[in-house]
Design an enzyme around this catalytic site. Structure first.
Site, PDB file in Angstrom:
ATOM      1  N   SER A  94       0.847  -1.199   0.000  1.00 44.01           N
ATOM      2  CA  SER A  94       0.000   0.000   0.000  1.00 44.01           C
ATOM      3  C   SER A  94       0.875   1.240   0.000  1.00 44.01           C
ATOM      4  CB  SER A  94      -0.892   0.004   1.245  1.00 44.01           C
ATOM      5  OG  SER A  94      -1.502   1.275   1.390  1.00 44.01           O
ATOM      6  N   TYR A 145      -0.865  -0.331  10.736  1.00 45.61           N
ATOM      7  CA  TYR A 145      -1.074  -0.625   9.315  1.00 45.61           C
ATOM      8  C   TYR A 145       0.093  -0.117   8.475  1.00 45.61           C
ATOM      9  CZ  TYR A 145      -3.415  -1.076   4.803  1.00 45.61           C
ATOM     10  OH  TYR A 145      -3.735  -1.426   3.522  1.00 45.61           O
TER      11      TYR A 145
END
Lengths: 473, 251
Positions: free
Chosen positions: B142, B155
């Site tokens: 990501s 995350y």
């Protein structure tokens, strides 16, 4: 907390066959002793992981590969357990190598009866593949030198096998491709020698027929006989080559030879013609192509040096026996695609015609072996052995991964030829046969092997890529 | 170069980009195994795709934190598919803690699911692909992995780790003809982003993201790519923002 499973704790490792043309990713374990090995078996059984064995990785094809399973490297168990100076009988662990054996025996005046072209193979590998040497016609294969062995079976039991104790299983384990269990101890005999050298006589043979004749004539008076063939030569020169005869020397024949029994005197020279041995493969690589090898073979055939003087010369045992060890990493000369070795065994009655036809078919298809090695064999007692009353020819073909078809077509053609002639193949080197061809070659013997395997390893725990490809059991 | 993917495993294939990748591969005629921990969702996705009558879709229930199970499941699926050309690691979770909340359990879950499970699966695939001298591994990282962000600490850490892992893996196996692809989507409209309070900019559909990912993977050459590419400009700016400023932003 319970101990970790094989699947969670063992690393994955990419292993290749010695030819470098086949690879497999498998879990990997390297037990240090029989207890750890038994523990590995128990885990594998519980987790349903197929197990294969690995030593020095000298099998050319997929005999020591096990895609997705567990490769058990036995080189962690590499001790020479004992050596009897009076009888020359040695006891070794499975990971001990041919080198370990001769280094233990030679100072006491004994040389291993059977050695292959490299000293790297382990005892486990030598037993599982029933390897042979340049004296196969005279002393048989490795199995004929084995007096006794211990087998750790799938259920964790240890059995001592010999020609007296469970001979049927003994004859199945030797040449059994590691499919019946792990050899944890082997007892082998060696041969008394009085000199650290042999006398080597090269004989140029201008045709294949001449090479056969040379063997027939010289076998009764030779200790070793091996033929090298120039597979590029055709027409009248088809099958031309050079035979090397070698004989042991008595103390009377070679008074200085005794001093050469010392290990240090046997070491191979650090360089070849001024080039460090470790770099020689890079030079070989320049010639490892069709034109380069055609030239190399022609030069080798005509090379005059080896025929000087009275036609013979002295070599240490190591120099004569381990030609493949002169150039470390020589297989890398074939590049990333690697090569395959294809060795056929043909009965004496049909050998001359069959091998001539075989060489001719290679030439006709334009797929020529870079090396041809010719030997005489004799039958032996082992169930899946390649031994027969006949002759073998070992061929090294480069692999072209982008265009595999010509080689595959050739070997299929040659396999049919050899099967038609009642021949056999050598699983330790094979990478081209299929299960139907293997079954045709081994017939009832394969059925008997499968029956033994079903009894001893009902869960089929011991596997390999080769065993699956050839449906050995 | 345009690679053909005929046999694929998608870990994290029951929803979001993973499910969409499975659909598109299946439409192309590939046999696809989808791995996920929610059996019912997985069965639904497989049922829907199989009903569409293209490439066969095999569901396999598995929690990626059950690392010991991965090797045998991998072997079974490769056997069912008759080989393997592509492994996609798309499993991932995101937790956005409220201000003042420090939640190790969630941080740990993100590392285990987003990173450690990915190491387990891609290790096995890399070993197999090295041996066969071909194959593609796609990891869904990501853009969040480019900086450590105050709003999603666990995350961003997990995605930074996954990006580094995939780069290391690529550097190990690219020499053996294995294609290791890192994809770093910006914001994609999936269940993961649905609960975000503020609707992020430049959001694309999962369908669009999956088609860009497959196009990137098919090109070969072991790329690392933002999805879509314009996020690369955002990343460039992010990289150059001094920490003293970055920490004041509501990112």
């Amino acid at each position: 907390m319970s101990s970790p499973t094989l699947r969670s704790a063992a690393p994955w490792r990419v292993l290749d066959g010695f030819g470098g043309a086949q690879r497999a990713a498998s879990l990997y374990a390297r037990p240090r002793n029989a207890e750890e090995l038994a523990g590995v078996f128990a885990r594998a059984r519980d987790e349903g992981v197929p197990v294969s064995f690995r030593g020095s990785g000298r099998s050319y094809g997929d005999a020591s590969l096990n895609t997705g399973g567990l490769a058990v490297d036995l080189r962690g168990m590499d001790r020479v357990l004992s050596f009897d100076r009076a009888t020359g009988i040695a006891e070794l662990e499975p990971g001990a190598t041919i080198e370990g054996l001769w280094r233990a025996s030679l100072p006491h005046g004994f040389w291993p009866n059977v050695v292959p072209g490299t000293m790297a193979p382990t005892m486990g590998g030598c037993v599982a593949m029933n390897i042979h040497g340049k004296n196969c016609f005279k002393v048989g294969p490795f199995g004929d030198q084995v007096l006794e062995l211990d087998l750790l079976a799938a259920d964790g039991t240890l059995r001592t096998l010999s020609r007296e104790r469970d001979p049927e299983l003994f004859r199945a384990v030797i040449a059994g491709l590691g499919l019946l269990g792990a050899v944890t101890r082997v007892r082998v005999k060696t041969k008394a020698v009085e000199s650290g050298r042999v006398r080597v006589s090269p004989i140029r043979t201008p045709t294949l027929g001449a090479m056969f004749d040379c063997f027939v004539e010289r076998m009764p008076k030779s200790d070793y006989l091996v033929g090298w063939l120039d597979c590029f030569a055709g027409g009248k020169g088809l099958g031309r080559g050079i035979v090397h005869q070698a004989n042991y020397l008595s103390a009377a024949e070679d008074p200085q030879g005794r001093a050469l029994l010392d290990n240090a005197r046997q070491d191979l020279p650090p360089s070849i013609m001024g080039v460090p041995r470790s770099l020689v493969w890079r030079i070989l690589k320049l010639f490892t192509n069709d034109p380069g090898m055609k030239l190399t073979n022609t030069v080798k055939y005509h090379l005059p040096e080896s025929f000087g003087g009275d036609g013979s010369f002295l070599q240490t045992h190591v120099e004569f026996a381990f030609l493949l060890d002169y150039v470390p990493d020589w297989r890398r000369a074939y590049g990333d695609d690697g090569f395959i070795q294809y060795q056929v065994f043909v009965p004496d009655s049909t050998a001359r015609a069959t091998l001539a036809e075989l060489l001719e078919r290679c030439r006709r298809r334009g797929v020529v072996s870079y090396l041809g090695v010719f030997k005489r064999h004799r039958p032996d007692e082992f169930l899946l052995s390649h031994g027969l009353d006949g002759w073998s020819l070992a061929l090294d073909f480069p692999v072209h991964a982008r265009d595999p078809r010509p080689l595959a077509d050739l070997t299929r053609d040659l396999t049919e030829l050899v099967l038609g002639a009642g021949g056999l193949f050598y699983a330790a080197k094979d990478s081209v046969l299929d299960s139907a061809q293997f079954a045709r070659a081994y017939g009832d013997r394969l059925e008997r092997f499968r029956a033994i395997k079903r009894t001893l390893d009902p869960g089929g725990m011991f596997q390999s890529d080769l065993a699956r490809r050839l449906a050995v059991g | 170069m345009s690679l053909r993917f005929q046999r694929a495993i998608i870990v994290g294939g029951s929803s979001g980009m993973g499910a969409e990748l499975a659909r598109q591969l299946s439409v192309d005629g590939a046999a696809v195994a989808i791995v996920g921990h929610r059996a019912d969702e997985l069965a639904q996705v497989a049922g829907r795709l199989n009903a569409a009558g293209k490439g066969r879709v095999i569901p396999a229930t598995h929690d990626v934190r059950n690392y010991d199970e991965a090797p045998s499941l991998f072997e079974r699926l490769v056997g069912d598919l008759g080989g393997l050309d592509l492994l996609v690691y798309a499993a991932g979770v995101m937790f956005v803690p409220e201000d003042g909340v420090y939640d190790f359990a969630q941080d740990r879950a993100q590392m285990e699911i987003n990173v450690v499970g990915g190491m387990a699966w891609t290790n096995i695939a890399a070993a197999r692909f090295e041996a066969q001298r071909s194959g593609t591994i796609v990891g869904l990282s990501s853009i969040a992995g480019e900086r450590g962000r105050r709003t999603m600490p666990g995350y961003t850490t997990s995605k930074a780790a996954l990006t580094a892992w995939l780069e290391a893996l690529r550097n190990r196996v690219a020499r053996y003809g294995v294609n290791v692809v890192t994809v770093k989507p910006g914001v994609v409209d999936t269940a993961m982003t649905r609960d975000l309070v503020r609707k992020p900019p430049m959001m694309i559909s999962a369908e669009r993201a999956a088609s860009l990912i497959l196009a990137t993977a098919r090109r070969g050459g072991s790329p690392s790519a933002f999805i879509p590419a314009r996020w690369g400009l955002v990343a460039l700016v992010l990289h150059h923002l001094p920490s003293s400023i970055f920490r004041r932003l509501d990112l």
